[in-house]
Design an enzyme around this catalytic site. Structure first.
Site, PDB file in Angstrom:
ATOM      1  N   HIS A  49      -3.092   8.688  -2.944  1.00 43.25           N
ATOM      2  CA  HIS A  49      -2.385   7.660  -2.171  1.00 43.25           C
ATOM      3  C   HIS A  49      -3.361   6.668  -1.556  1.00 43.25           C
ATOM      4  CE1 HIS A  49      -0.202  11.553  -2.019  1.00 43.25           C
ATOM      5  NE2 HIS A  49       0.778  10.799  -2.472  1.00 43.25           N
TER       6      HIS A  49
HETATM    7  S1  FES Z   1      -4.304  10.045  -0.010  1.00 45.79           S
HETATM    8 FE1  FES Z   1      -2.623  11.369  -0.219  1.00 45.79          FE
HETATM    9  S2  FES Z   1      -3.526  13.252  -0.785  1.00 45.79           S
HETATM   10 FE2  FES Z   1      -5.218  11.922  -0.499  1.00 45.79          FE
END
Ligand code: FES
Length: 138
Positions: A103
């Site tokens: 993410h």
């Molecule tokens: S940014 Fe979501 S698990 Fe690493």
């Protein structure tokens, strides 16, 4: 005598020889089934980590508090993103630290969260230097 594989898996301390790790290089080892990144930081990477205004960080912590005094070139962190547990990639991202592709969390050369959804810095496992070139994790 070395502990056998089942003892290591259960959480015995492990020793890691740092002498083959060149400046600017990272290695990954496993302790208690967790990936541990060990970074041999360059002078520039240490300077970058220390030039930051700690109060401005999402999880304020000085670089000095995350490494062992006198061994400031070595960063040892648990390679599990504090967002949802993916494994970040070393030497990637906007801060030359770690980038989590799941993410988009960005960690700096001290493993501190700088950008993205992760709420906290990469954790530092319990470890100590047993010699100038060897650490014991756990
Ligand atoms: S940014 Fe979501 S698990 Fe690493």
């Amino acid at each position: 005598m070395n502990p056998d594989a089942s003892t290591i898996a259960a959480g015995a301390p492990i020793e890691v020889d740092l002498s083959p790790v060149a400046e600017g290089q990272d290695i990954k080892v496993f302790w208690r089934g967790k990936p541990i990144y060990i970074s041999h930081r360059t002078k520039k990477q240490i300077e970058e980590a220390r030039a930051v205004n700690v109060a401005s960080l999402p999880d304020p912590q000085s670089d000095e508090a995350r490494v062992k005094s006198g061994h400031d070139q070595w960063l040892v962190v648990i390679g599990i993103c504090t967002h949802l547990g993916c494994i970040p990639i070393a030497h990637e991202g906007n801060y030359d630290g770690f980038f989590c592709p799941c993410h988009g969390s960005q960690y700096d050369t001290s493993g501190r969260i700088r950008q993205g959804p992760a709420p906290a810095n990469l954790a530092v496992p319990p470890y100590q230097f047993v010699s100038d070139t060897k650490i014991q994790i756990g």
